[in-house]
Design an enzyme around this catalytic site. Structure first.
Site, PDB file in Angstrom:
ATOM      1  N   ASP A 135       0.607 -11.063   3.373  1.00  0.00           N
ATOM      2  CA  ASP A 135       0.585 -10.501   2.016  1.00  0.00           C
ATOM      3  C   ASP A 135       1.541 -11.300   1.120  1.00  0.00           C
ATOM      4  O   ASP A 135       2.530 -11.847   1.588  1.00  0.00           O
ATOM      5  CB  ASP A 135       1.027  -9.036   2.086  1.00  0.00           C
ATOM      6  CG  ASP A 135       0.789  -8.290   0.787  1.00  0.00           C
ATOM      7  OD1 ASP A 135      -0.241  -7.603   0.691  1.00  0.00           O
ATOM      8  OD2 ASP A 135       1.639  -8.386  -0.125  1.00  0.00           O
ATOM      9  N   HIS A 171       3.539 -10.208  -0.907  1.00  0.00           N
ATOM     10  CA  HIS A 171       4.835  -9.529  -1.021  1.00  0.00           C
ATOM     11  C   HIS A 171       5.505  -9.446   0.351  1.00  0.00           C
ATOM     12  O   HIS A 171       4.835  -9.219   1.355  1.00  0.00           O
ATOM     13  CB  HIS A 171       4.638  -8.113  -1.571  1.00  0.00           C
ATOM     14  CG  HIS A 171       3.941  -8.070  -2.893  1.00  0.00           C
ATOM     15  ND1 HIS A 171       2.562  -8.012  -3.005  1.00  0.00           N
ATOM     16  CD2 HIS A 171       4.420  -8.085  -4.163  1.00  0.00           C
ATOM     17  CE1 HIS A 171       2.226  -7.997  -4.289  1.00  0.00           C
ATOM     18  NE2 HIS A 171       3.340  -8.040  -5.017  1.00  0.00           N
ATOM     19  N   HIS A 194       5.298  -1.694   2.830  1.00  0.00           N
ATOM     20  CA  HIS A 194       6.568  -1.426   2.132  1.00  0.00           C
ATOM     21  C   HIS A 194       7.162  -0.074   2.523  1.00  0.00           C
ATOM     22  O   HIS A 194       8.182   0.331   1.963  1.00  0.00           O
ATOM     23  CB  HIS A 194       6.368  -1.469   0.613  1.00  0.00           C
ATOM     24  CG  HIS A 194       5.947  -2.820   0.081  1.00  0.00           C
ATOM     25  ND1 HIS A 194       6.655  -3.975   0.357  1.00  0.00           N
ATOM     26  CD2 HIS A 194       4.889  -3.194  -0.683  1.00  0.00           C
ATOM     27  CE1 HIS A 194       6.050  -5.006  -0.235  1.00  0.00           C
ATOM     28  NE2 HIS A 194       4.968  -4.561  -0.864  1.00  0.00           N
ATOM     29  N   ASP A 240      -3.610 -10.886  -1.762  1.00  0.00           N
ATOM     30  CA  ASP A 240      -3.041 -11.136  -3.094  1.00  0.00           C
ATOM     31  C   ASP A 240      -2.418 -12.522  -3.218  1.00  0.00           C
ATOM     32  O   ASP A 240      -1.716 -12.804  -4.180  1.00  0.00           O
ATOM     33  CB  ASP A 240      -2.036 -10.039  -3.483  1.00  0.00           C
ATOM     34  CG  ASP A 240      -1.111  -9.649  -2.347  1.00  0.00           C
ATOM     35  OD1 ASP A 240      -1.198 -10.266  -1.261  1.00  0.00           O
ATOM     36  OD2 ASP A 240      -0.303  -8.735  -2.537  1.00  0.00           O
TER      37      ASP A 240
END
Lengths: 354, 525
Positions: free
Chosen positions: A164, A166, A127, A253
């Site tokens: 991931d 995200h 990120h 995740d």
């Protein structure tokens, strides 16, 4: 040896807040599992202690202004970059060591010392943008490592698959106009999860147009759904792009026990994802795979088993007995990925035969 | 007074040791049936003539397990593994037969799946190892109760380190070693009873620290390097006591025995160690002294080609059946004890006795020198060599002449019984793993022997110094359980980490995980 496992005890130093999801025991429980399994003593696994990258290497990706700010905040004992991304006195050094771990892992494989590598590091990086950071990330470790690789080695193409949960907004922004790094993200759709981006129409720009692939998935998507995405999107693109190196940003995740996401992948599902990655890499880039731990917050029921699954797959060990203990109720069947896959085919059909 | 006993394959040596000095010493052939009894009686008798001297403890080194292992005489073992989830159980297949049982313990030490054993072990010697058993030994204990086997070794009793495959391997090594060790130690204890010696008995581990009798019976594979550990430790102690070398920091130690010769390395005043000692068909995760063993000793049989590597019995000079290097040394006038005429006669059968003797001694010294040189792989070989064993005086200077790297040769007083002295100066040290989980409210302390599992107050968060003190206290107590008496200051914490347990956004406890041990050393008294 087959696999270089990159780890440093100093990866435990950085902390956000005492109850933050991104805590040191994300690694400690996994390291216990790996030690107990005998992975660290296995003849096919080499434990590698990483070295931190220099500030100059960080500056290949990040702006001097942001680097100065991060460094100062860390030197002064801490602060917060965003509401959930906290800097401590250790953060600057830890971030440089995390980027160093990924860089060492890339070096290991590109020099031919190891066939594959896995980086067990934190804090994460995907990120982090050039000039700011959020989402528990500070420096974009993968981008720093890949810029280093492009500088040092004769590489034409790198395929980066970020699985991931995200969306990899920071990484996407770094390579958005760069066709020499094909970036692909599979993630829980931004409509239901941070950071809210990552739609199929984000396909890259300028020379990089067609070299950014987003596969947003519905909540509860499980092993089967992921397998279809592998078969219908990842593998065809990998074969057509024909990279020199496959990089996997391994977010754990997607696991069904993860407390901050809502997907349904199991440890066996992770093993099969990584097996697909390794097998594809064997076909297209002599088996060169570098993987790095990204997210994953199911510290007890998820990470020890998902990390073991992907590490064992990378080391080509038998993963058939890697699963969660029976105390965890397995996920129900997930939704179909038909919608996501056909969207990807529609948006990227001009660039790739899908 | 301490009795040190070095039970080698050829000879049993004993010393009575008090205030840092050897008070009396005795040697007996291991070939005789009453070896221990006469040895013990003699060494005690010699102390003050009464035979009533007060013995505080008895410390023993033995090569019995090692010899059985290298001669492939250990029994077959069924290895019962409880692998739970994870990598293939085959990684832990170290038994002659392997039985996989259902059941699972997780990394927090919670039983997540119950034990179920399908099948019966076909061997009477059984090892049981469960994954994460050092965090919770209950599945292993349950398995051992349900299996009706005469000899059982359990993983959590074999050591506290994480590493399921190597723990299983070590547990198998302990199981296979148990019968031979038990037969050795019961004969020794009968002899102690006969002699009226009623004192605690300890055994020397391969890492030159000692263990209580009970812990040694549980983990007899610890004794694999007991022999070289005792001679190395003993030669350092003797040098410092008798050879005007108040502090011997670095040296090569050579112990010339009847059947074999051990070469060890001393670094910073203590035998240098390696990890993962193995011998014959057994492997362990135990540390042991760096040791190079040559199958050439004072009693090695000679033939036309020189040393055979085999021992038939004592030298001809001592009534044995065939000529040996000891007989050769007699011919050269380098030793005095024994029948020199018989020795010369025996060597004459092989040619001109003088010439044969020279060649034999030359070959013998070369073989030892070769062992010393092979230490070079380890680290820089120190310039001092300390020589022990019955032939030390006769061979030390010849050995030094052979080795360019050696500048000093020391043969301390009592070098002939250096292994027994090493036992007498040993102290207790066990590697201890302490795991405290205040979220579960449970603490486990694993070392050698049964693990301590204890409830602790839930939810407690220790400051680091409190947690370290707890670890030190538990390690001192584990040392006491193994027969030692370490103070908190003597505990060395070699690994330590501590972190919070967070559930649903709340800190509900803390996990502390540490490895520690009493610093191994030599007793000054």
């Amino acid at each position: 040896m087959t696999l270089a496992l990159v780890y440093h005890d100093d990866y435990l130093l950085h902390e956000n807040t005492p109850t933050h999801p991104e805590r040191r025991e994300r690694l400690t429980y996994t390291m216990d599992q790996l030690r107990e399994e005998g992975v660290l003593d296995h003849t096919d696994v080499e434990l590698v202690e990483p070295e931190a990258v220099t500030e100059d290497e960080i500056l290949r990706v990040h702006t001097p202004d942001y680097v100065g700010r991060l460094k100062k905040m860390s030197e002064e004992g801490g602060g917060a970059l965003t509401v959930d991304t906290h800097v401590s006195e250790h953060t600057w050094d830890s971030a440089r060591l995390a980027a160093g771990g990924v860089t060492d892992a890339v070096d290991r494989v590109l020099k031919g010392d190891n066939q594959t590598s896995f980086v067990m590091s934190r804090p994460g990086g995907h990120h982090a943008f050039a000039d700011h950071a959020h989402g528990f990330c500070f420096t974009n470790n993968t981008a720093v490592a890949l810029k280093h690789a492009q500088e040092v080695y004769d590489l034409d193409r790198i395929l980066l698959w970020d699985w991931d949960a995200h969306h990899f907004d920071g990484t996407q922004s770094v390579f958005y106009d760069d066709p020499s790094v094909l970036t692909m993200s599979t993630h829980q759709t931004g409509r239901t999860l941070f950071p809210g981006t990552g739609y199929t129409d984000e396909v890259g720009e300028d020379e990089g147009e067609g070299y950014n692939v987003n596969v947003p998935l519905l909540p509860k998507t499980g092993d089967e759904g992921y397998e279809r995405v592998v078969d219908e999107v990842f593998e065809p693109i990998a074969r057509q792009y024909d990279p020199d190196l496959l990089f996997v940003e391994a977010g754990q995740d997607n696991h069904f026990t993860d407390p901050i996401t809502d997907l349904g992948v199991t440890a066996q599902g992770y093993a099969s994802l990584m097996n697909s990655a390794v097998e594809t890499a064997e076909d297209v880039c002599d088996g060169r795979v570098v993987a790095s731990l990204a997210g994953g917050y199911g510290v007890e029921g998820g990470l020890p088993y998902t990390n073991l699954a992907v590490i064992a797959s990378l080391a080509r060990l038998d993963t058939s007995n890697v699963r969660e203990p029976a105390t965890y109720e397995p996920p129900a069947d997930g939704p179909t990925v038909d919608g996501a896959v056909s969207k990807v085919k529609e948006k990227l059909g001009d660039y790739w035969e899908l | 007074m301490i009795l040190g006993i070095d039970a080698g394959g050829t000879n049993y040596d004993a010393v009575a040791f008090e205030d840092g000095s050897v008070v009396s010493a005795a040697k007996r052939s291991a070939d005789t049936d009453d070896g221990f009894e006469t040895l013990l009686a003699e060494v005690v008798e010699k102390v003050d003539g009464s035979g009533n001297a007060e013995v505080d403890r008895v410390v023993v080194s033995t090569t019995r397990v090692l010899n059985s292992a290298v001669q492939n005489r250990l029994p077959d073992c069924t290895n019962v593994v409880v692998p739970g989830v994870g990598l293939s159980p085959e990684l832990a297949y170290s038994g002659d037969e392997n039985l996989v049982a259902d059941g699972c313990v997780d990394h927090r030490g919670r039983v997540t799946e119950p034990l179920e054993i399908d099948g019966e072990p076909s061997h009477g010697v059984v090892a049981v190892t469960a994954k994460f058993s050092t965090r919770n030994p209950s599945l292993e204990t349950e398995a051992s109760e349900s299996l009706d086997a005469p000899t059982v070794a359990l993983g959590h009793e074999s050591g506290g380190a994480l590493g399921f495959p190597s723990r299983a391997e070590t547990t198998v090594a302990n199981a296979k070693s148990k019968p031979v060790f038990e037969s050795f130690e019961s004969s020794l204890h009968d002899a102690l009873d006969e002699t009226g010696i009623d004192a605690p008995v300890y055994y020397l581990k391969g890492d030159a620290a000692m263990l209580s009798r009970e812990s040694a019976r549980t983990t007899p594979a610890h004794t694999l390097r007991s022999g070289p550990a005792s001679s190395s430790l003993g030669l350092v102690a003797l040098t410092e006591r008798y050879a005007e070398t108040p502090s011997l920091t670095n040296a090569v130690c050579v112990d010339i025995g009847g059947t074999t010769t051990d070469v060890t390395l001393v670094k910073d005043g203590f035998p240098a160690l390696v990890d993962e000692v193995e011998a014959g068909c057994i492997s362990t995760f135990y540390d042991g002294v760096v040791a190079v063993n040559t199958t050439a000793g004072g009693d090695t049989r000679l033939d036309e080609d020189g040393l055979t590597g085999v021992r038939d019995g004592p030298a001809v000079a001592f009534g044995g059946p065939s000529p040996t290097p000891t007989d050769a040394l007699h011919v050269l006038g380098a030793v005095s004890e024994g029948d020199a005429t018989a020795a010369r006669e025996a060597l004459s059968a092989l040619g001109d006795p003088e010439q044969v003797a020279e060649e034999v001694v030359e070959g013998f010294v070369s073989a030892i020198a070769e062992s010393v040189r092979s230490l070079e792989g380890h680290e820089d070989v120190p310039g001092t060599v300390v020589v022990g064993g019955a032939l030390a005086d006769a061979l030390a200077s010849r050995l030094a002449d052979r080795l360019d790297c050696i500048s000093d040769v020391i043969v301390p007083q009592n070098a002939a019984v250096c292994g027994a002295v090493g036992c007498a100066v040993a102290s207790v040290s066990v590697r201890t793993h302490v795991h405290v989980d205040t979220a579960r409210g449970e603490m486990t302390v694993a070392s050698a022997g049964p693990e301590k599992v204890e409830e602790v107050e839930t939810g407690v968060e220790y400051e680091e110094d409190e947690a370290r003190e707890l670890v030190a206290r538990e390690t001192a107590e584990a040392t006491r359980r193994a027969g030692g008496d370490a103070t908190l200051d003597e505990i060395e914490i070699t690994a330590f980490r501590s972190f919070n347990v967070v559930e649903d956004g709340r800190v509900v406890g803390q996990i502390t995980d540490a490895t520690a041990r009493a610093e191994p050393g030599r007793r000054k008294r």
